[in-house]
Design a protein around this motif. Structure first.
Motif, PDB file in Angstrom:
ATOM      1  N   TYR A   1       0.821  -1.213   0.000  1.00 58.77           N
ATOM      2  CA  TYR A   1       0.000   0.000   0.000  1.00 58.77           C
ATOM      3  C   TYR A   1       0.860   1.270   0.000  1.00 58.77           C
ATOM      4  O   TYR A   1       0.553   2.244  -0.688  1.00 58.77           O
ATOM      5  CB  TYR A   1      -0.924   0.028   1.230  1.00 58.77           C
TER       6      TYR A   1
ATOM      7  N   LYS B   1      -3.804   6.349   0.869  1.00 57.01           N
ATOM      8  CA  LYS B   1      -4.058   4.986   1.376  1.00 57.01           C
ATOM      9  C   LYS B   1      -5.324   4.955   2.233  1.00 57.01           C
ATOM     10  O   LYS B   1      -5.532   5.832   3.066  1.00 57.01           O
ATOM     11  CB  LYS B   1      -2.839   4.545   2.195  1.00 57.01           C
TER      12      LYS B   1
ATOM     13  N   TYR C   1      -7.251   2.626  -1.650  1.00 56.25           N
ATOM     14  CA  TYR C   1      -7.026   4.054  -1.439  1.00 56.25           C
ATOM     15  C   TYR C   1      -8.276   4.869  -1.780  1.00 56.25           C
ATOM     16  O   TYR C   1      -9.199   4.349  -2.398  1.00 56.25           O
ATOM     17  CB  TYR C   1      -5.839   4.576  -2.255  1.00 56.25           C
TER      18      TYR C   1
END
Lengths: 353, 529
Positions: free
Chosen positions: B312, B326, B498
């Motif tokens: 991520y 994120k 995200y």
């Protein structure tokens, strides 16, 4: 003797008339079959692409009831042949349907976007012809010299460099750095809400109404995209002209002309080019036709609201009436150009009469 | 020859005039925005659901309720002056502000508000569901939304919903107030002026829409009847599809704001002192949907393992730089109830352990339908690489976004990489799709995202999602959404990646453009230059 002579003349006229009628009938039949085939083909593609056309209209979040209603409204619950028959019968009355994305009749949309492409393609082709033919002739006459090499390099760039990249480079140099030409669009923004083009041909309307500030602004805006299209057209036309000219220059009638003492300029420009011009008609027509169908990438880079952008955005949005209408227009344009080149062929080549 | 000379002279003159120095810079009273506006299909508030059109509606129509773009939790009445909720919680009585006028000059009254809501329900276009969820339909709308005075109307629902939920829904474009008189002047076959309003305007907002040429230009002009006239006379959206062209035009001063620059272009112009880059969080969420019809993906250990096989942080720092942030829950930051922790990070060993526990020590192969939009493809490829480290061979199936969506809606995918935008600024908008699925059969009537991924949501969670829309105690309601988000992460088939961030670049002198969480909250009213 006179009876026999007039009988022969009348017979020949009748024969010529029959030939003309046959040619017209043949052309019309080919046009109808081509357009019908194009309609069937495009319609089938539109219906068999793995995209839900209802989804494109109602969006991802519509309720099932809304989805079902629009599904029926679009006639998708009916068999394919019924859908096609409905569409074809509408077409026959000149109804291209309504674009679900612009909310206009497709016919009105085409009337709006095609002139933009027409203007661009025509000026592009003019540039291509005016530069490409002389360059091709020179390359053939001075075969193997630097002129020929230059023409080859121009042709190579024209064939191999993506138009998209060249368009951006053109903007970067002439718009961003040199400040010689304006940015994307057909007109400066000041004219976006003050100038209304009746025919869609901005140059024509501005000149017709005597609005010369608009005219020169439009000239500035069209120069770069038209030059770009003209360059690609020129690359193709110059290579083909060279090839046709080489063929003509090796013919016996050229040798005869030289023996008779004709000047080299007269031999090249009046005799050889005149004969090379016949196959060139097809080349120019094809080049013009391909520009008229809308140069998608050029139109995208230069924010040119033409047929190419319209067709692409219709396809991307699954706006099938709009996509079908635009495709049919492209077909009609090609048929017309084909017809025009046939007529010019007959004018320039006595063997075809 | 003379003809040629004449032609050459005219052409030369035109060329010379063309090459005269070009004056850049936009007019002082006009804000020129370069944007991809080819998503606009209608300008009727009862139908608008697309980004560009929503922004135009948000700035040209007033809604019953609104919120400041920087803080969506601070609801205020825009057209409504006040409201009271009945004791049983089913009826809200709204009082309309006196003295408001439409751009046409007609006074804005409760009659216009009731007309606007009723027409939205009866026309039953895509946004109608926002009001339908309160038990209001075309059959009962005349009885449930009623004018009770010149400046008063009632809104009656089938249940006692959380007031914040209802008010949040009335901030959406479907609750924009249309000038009844103007709309009816253009009515055709009882369509409440729908066909006309698709391309025309009848509102009371800060700007009025004066021109829309599809794929070309959208022009808004100052509405002199609006209480606080805008500093600028005009806003012009120019359809500039190409990102590089947008960038060049901004740098040359032919645009005041460029809206679609990607990370590379934004990085490149960040050093230009004449350009300012700003960002604003949006409420759209990107996620992976794992189809539970796939036996492998239905294993809880597999779903959890996959959450540990995504980097991520790397995706945030590179692929979605300027464009995303994120997020590991279904509620985006900025929305009531959002959680800000990040329970997952790349942990290949942990993922391998989980896969071994699921009996998949040697990994497995799975496909992912991916829209061919550049950012989505890049993110998909990054996920493919990290999945591979854990032994999961990901086959990316690229396609046009409408094609992949069609397949997703038919539950024919393995994994789908998707984007979900909030329909209104209330957590229920996402809870009602990620955390509820009462009928998992193929012919179900309601098909939320949980259904699309064939997740038979546990009864308890279905009930909790429903209850959260009815809870009138704000604190309790908040806690319910926290519980739902954690529940979906623990049991659901979603991997959240995200949330969207909008980044735009403007000329240094341009001030006052605010990007809110929804597109209709993007605010142009105070822009100066």
């Amino acid at each position: 003797m006179s009876d026999s002579s007039s009988y022969t003349t009348a017979g020949m006229r009748w024969l010529a008339f029959r030939r003309l009628v046959t040619a017209i009938v043949k052309t019309a039949a080919v046009a109808v079959i081509t357009l019908f085939g194009l309609t069937v083909f495009t319609f089938s593609i539109a219906r068999y692409v793995p995209t839900d056309p209802v989804l494109a209209v109602v969006g991802d979040k519509a309720s099932q009831a809304t989805y079902d209603r629009v599904y029926k409204e679009m006639g998708l619950d009916k068999p394919m042949y019924v859908q096609f028959a409905t569409y074809a019968s509408r077409l026959a009355t000149g109804d291209f349907g309504k674009s679900r994305f612009t909310q206009n009749q497709v016919f009105d949309d085409l009337k709006r976007v095609f002139p933009a492409t027409f203007e661009l393609a025509t000026i592009g082709t003019l540039i291509g012809v005016l530069l490409g033919i002389p360059l091709g002739v020179l390359a053939a006459v001075r075969r193997g010299t630097w002129v020929d090499q230059l023409s080859r390099v121009i042709g190579l760039i024209g064939y191999s460099v993506p138009i998209f990249w060249l368009g951006l480079m053109g903007l970067l140099i002439f718009y961003a750095y040199l400040d010689w030409l304006p940015g994307p669009g057909r007109l400066d923004i000041a004219y976006q809400y003050t100038f209304e083009s009746e025919t869609g041909l901005v140059l024509f309307d501005a000149a017709r109404t005597g609005q010369w500030d608009v005219f020169f602004d439009a000239c500035r805006h069209i120069l770069l995209p038209a030059a770009l299209l003209g360059y690609f057209s020129m690359a193709y036309i110059s290579r083909m002209t060279r090839s046709f000219m080489l063929n003509e220059l090796s013919q016996e009638y050229i040798t005869t002309a030289r023996v008779k003492g004709l000047s080299e300029a007269r031999i090249i420009w009046r005799h050889a080019l005149r004969n090379a011009f016949v196959p060139l008609i097809t080349v120019v027509a094809l080049s013009y036709g391909s520009l008229l169908e809308g140069s998608v990438l050029t139109e995208m880079v230069f924010a040119w609201p033409g047929l190419g952008q319209y067709l692409t955005s219709s396809l991307m949005n699954t706006d099938m009436d709009a996509a079908l209408g635009a495709t049919l227009l492209v077909g009609i344009v090609f048929l017309f150009i084909n017809l025009l080149s046939d007529v010019l062929y007959r004018v320039y080549d006595p063997r075809t009469r | 020859m003379k003809k040629f000379q004449l032609f050459a002279s005219v052409a030369g003159l035109a060329l010379a005039a063309s090459l005269a120095p070009v004056l850049a810079d936009t007019p002082a009273d006009t804000l020129v925005i370069g944007q991809q506006i080819d998503d606009i299909i209608t300008l009727d508030p009862a139908q608008v659901f697309e980004f560009s059109a929503s922004e135009a509606i948000g700035n040209s129509y007033e809604r019953i309720i609104n919120y400041p773009p920087k803080d969506p939790t601070q609801l205020y009445g825009e057209v409504a002056e006040s409201w009271t909720v009945s004791d049983d919680g089913k009826t809200i009585t709204f009082k309309i502000r006196d003295g408001k006028k439409f751009a046409s000059g007609n006074p804005l009254t409760a009659e216009d508000v009731v007309f606007s809501l009723q027409r939205a329900i009866i026309l039953n276009q895509e946004p109608a569901f926002i009001i339908n969820q309160f038990g209001i339909s075309a059959d009962n709308v005349k009885d449930t939304i009623k004018q009770t005075g010149p400046l008063e109307f009632t809104f009656t629902m089938d249940q006692s919903y959380a007031p914040t939920f209802v008010l949040n829904c009335l901030t959406s474009t479907v609750a924009a107030v249309v000038d009844k008189k103007v709309a009816l002047e253009h009515e055709k076959d009882g369509d409440f002026g729908h066909e006309w309003l698709k391309t025309n305007y009848a509102g009371s907002g800060a700007y009025k829409i004066t021109q829309w040429k599809a794929n070309e230009v959208l022009i808004l002009e100052r509405n002199d009847n609006y209480a606080e006239p805008t500093p600028l006379k005009r806003v012009m959206y120019r359809h500039i599809k190409e990102i590089s062209a947008q960038r060049m035009m901004l740098e040359k001063g032919d645009l005041d704001i460029a809206r679609n620059l990607d990370a590379t272009a934004l990085d490149a112009i960040s050093s230009n002192k004449d350009i300012t880059i700003e960002t604003g969080p949006k409420s759209a969420v990107y996620y992976l949907g794992l189809n539970q019809k796939n036996a492998t993906l239905a294993k809880p250990e597999v779903r959890e393992a996959m959450k540990y096989l995504i980097d991520y942080d790397a995706i945030e720092a590179t692929l979605i730089k300027h464009r995303g942030k994120k997020l590991q829950y279904f509620l985006p930051q900025g929305m009531m109830g959002a959680l800000d922790d990040a329970p997952y990070s790349l942990d290949v060993d942990k993922a391998k352990g989980l896969l071994e526990k699921a009996g998949l020590k040697d990994g497995f192969e799975v496909s992912m339908d991916t829209s061919n939009a550049p950012t989505t493809m890049n993110v998909a490829q990054a996920i493919q690489q990290t999945f591979d480290k854990g032994g999961v061979k990901l086959v990316i199936i690229p396609g046009d976004s409408k094609q992949t969506l069609t397949k997703y809606r038919a539950r024919q995918h393995d994994i789908y990489i998707g984007r979900w935008g909030a329909d209104y600024q209330d957590p229920q908008t996402n809870a009602s799709t990620f955390a509820i699925n009462v009928d998992n059969s193929d012919d179900a009537t309601d098909k939320p995202l949980a259904w699309r991924n064939a997740w038979a949501v546990p009864d308890e969670m279905n009930k909790l999602t429903k209850a959260s829309s009815l809870e009138r105690d704000g604190a309790k309601r908040l806690e319910m959404y926290h519980q739902l988000q954690k529940g979906v992460n623990a049991e659901g088939p979603f991997i959240f990646l995200y949330q969207d961030i909008e980044a735009w670049a403007s000329r240094a002198g341009v001030k006052g453009f605010i990007v809110g969480p929804s597109t209709e909250s993007n605010n142009l009213k105070k822009v100066t230059k």
